[in-house]
Design an enzyme around this catalytic site. Structure first.
Site, PDB file in Angstrom:
ATOM      1  N   GLU A 198      47.105  37.496  70.461  1.00  0.00           N
ATOM      2  CA  GLU A 198      47.127  38.921  70.799  1.00  0.00           C
ATOM      3  C   GLU A 198      46.201  39.687  69.853  1.00  0.00           C
ATOM      4  OE1 GLU A 198      50.905  40.256  72.950  1.00  0.00           O
ATOM      5  OE2 GLU A 198      51.314  40.379  70.827  1.00  0.00           O
ATOM      6  N   ASN A 229      57.618  41.353  77.057  1.00  0.00           N
ATOM      7  CA  ASN A 229      58.034  41.856  75.747  1.00  0.00           C
ATOM      8  C   ASN A 229      58.337  43.349  75.913  1.00  0.00           C
ATOM      9  OD1 ASN A 229      58.366  42.609  73.110  1.00  0.00           O
ATOM     10  ND2 ASN A 229      56.209  42.341  72.516  1.00  0.00           N
ATOM     11  N   TRP A 230      59.613  43.648  76.031  1.00  0.00           N
ATOM     12  CA  TRP A 230      60.001  45.036  76.285  1.00  0.00           C
ATOM     13  C   TRP A 230      59.903  45.925  75.046  1.00  0.00           C
ATOM     14  CZ3 TRP A 230      65.120  44.900  79.672  1.00  0.00           C
ATOM     15  CH2 TRP A 230      64.788  44.497  80.958  1.00  0.00           C
ATOM     16  N   LYS A 231      59.750  45.303  73.878  1.00  0.00           N
ATOM     17  CA  LYS A 231      59.721  46.080  72.617  1.00  0.00           C
ATOM     18  C   LYS A 231      60.991  46.921  72.539  1.00  0.00           C
ATOM     19  CE  LYS A 231      54.771  45.676  72.749  1.00  0.00           C
ATOM     20  NZ  LYS A 231      53.470  46.198  72.416  1.00  0.00           N
ATOM     21  N   HIS A 286      55.259  39.119  65.725  1.00  0.00           N
ATOM     22  CA  HIS A 286      54.507  40.101  66.516  1.00  0.00           C
ATOM     23  C   HIS A 286      53.844  41.103  65.569  1.00  0.00           C
ATOM     24  CE1 HIS A 286      53.578  43.378  69.241  1.00  0.00           C
ATOM     25  NE2 HIS A 286      53.620  42.483  70.211  1.00  0.00           N
ATOM     26  N   SER A 327      47.267  44.352  76.765  1.00  0.00           N
ATOM     27  CA  SER A 327      46.889  45.079  77.979  1.00  0.00           C
ATOM     28  C   SER A 327      46.789  44.192  79.222  1.00  0.00           C
ATOM     29  CB  SER A 327      45.575  45.846  77.760  1.00  0.00           C
ATOM     30  OG  SER A 327      45.739  46.834  76.759  1.00  0.00           O
ATOM     31  N   GLY A 370      53.404  43.415  77.475  1.00  0.00           N
ATOM     32  CA  GLY A 370      54.180  44.527  76.913  1.00  0.00           C
ATOM     33  C   GLY A 370      54.405  45.611  77.940  1.00  0.00           C
ATOM     34  N   GLY A 371      53.627  46.705  77.836  1.00  0.00           N
ATOM     35  CA  GLY A 371      53.798  47.883  78.679  1.00  0.00           C
ATOM     36  C   GLY A 371      54.019  47.585  80.155  1.00  0.00           C
TER      37      GLY A 371
END
Ligand code: PGA
Length: 261
Positions: free
Chosen positions: A163, A9-11, A94, A212, A233-234
């Protein structure tokens, strides 16, 4: 056992198409080498078309969709437009969309139904804002609302991502949930789906963990946490780290017996 599913998920990242293509190509190389894992990238909408040419084994995902097919809905991207691009998965509900775009349970429900009816796989995100002993209550309410009117026969295409919001890396003081807690939440979520529909539906529904996720903890979530994959994500913006996550998830699948230790 189905392959673990790892979704990036690159956001609202990265800043340019050049960087988006560089990350994708690096991840594609890793995915080509890894067997037994399904990988999808959910980039911002403008990168979907150029990324089509850069992905072979990687699947495309979207970070959101609108429930109508076409029409006067300024700023929206519809399920139909995504389908025409070959998008397979769509993240729905999300926590950042719930927070910044004020998405309600009702909107999320319409999106889930539109995705399921029209052959996209919704990745429905649920999770509690703060640490609470009542995960089941909070998540149960979210699932009940999001799945209102969903027919049992559609469920084979539903993915749920658990999440816990407090574990999402951009939250202050965030740290990943423990595999043990994730496993507990998994049991709650299965029970909720089983109560809403039936046991076989709950048994086959893939459940991802998000919050995370890193190379250092993915195996814990897949093994002790018994998750079917992860929403990352990150760490998904760092091709080396994400490549490691993919590799470890693939290895996990080659030793499926470990999952039940
Ligand atoms: P994170 O984000 O991996 O950076 O915690 C996960 C998500 O929000 O989907």
């Amino acid at each position: 056992m189905a392959k673990p599913l790892i979704i990036a998920n690159w956001k609202c990242n990265p800043d340019s198409l050049t960087n988006a293509l560089a990350i994708t190509r690096a991840v594609e190389r890793e995915v080509k080498r890894s067997r037994g894992v399904e990988v999808a990238i959910a980039p911002p909408f403008p990168f979907l078309i150029p990324l089509q040419g850069a992905v072979k084994k990687i699947k495309l995902a979207a970070q959101d969709m609108f429930w109508e097919s076409i029409g006067p809905y300024t700023g929206s991207v519809s399920w139909q437009q995504l389908k025409h691009l070959g998008v397979r998965y769509v993240i729905i509900g999300h926590s950042e969309r719930r927070q910044y775009q004020e998405e309600t349970d009702e909107m999320i429900n319409k999106k889930v139904i539109a995705a399921l009816k029209n052959g996209l796989i919704p990745v429905l995100c649920v999770g509690e804002k703060e640490r609470t002993p009542d995960v089941s209550g909070v998540v149960g309410e979210q699932l009940k609302n999001a799945l209102r009117g969903v027919q049992k026969k559609w469920l084979k295409n539903l993915v749920v991502a658990y999440e816990p919001i407090w574990a999402i890396s951009t939250q202050k003081g965030a740290e990943a949930d423990t595999p043990e807690n994730a496993f507990r939440s998994r049991i709650h979520i299965r029970k909720i789906i089983s109560d809403l529909f039936d046991r076989p539906s709950a048994d086959v529904m893939p459940l991802l963990y998000g919050g995370s996720v890193r190379a250092a903890n993915i195996q814990g979530f897949l093994q002790e946490g018994r998750m079917d994959g992860a929403l990352v994500g990150g760490a998904s913006l760092d091709p080396e780290e994400f490549g490691k996550i993919v590799k470890l998830a693939g290895r996990q699948n080659q030793n499926p017996s470990q999952k039940w230790l």
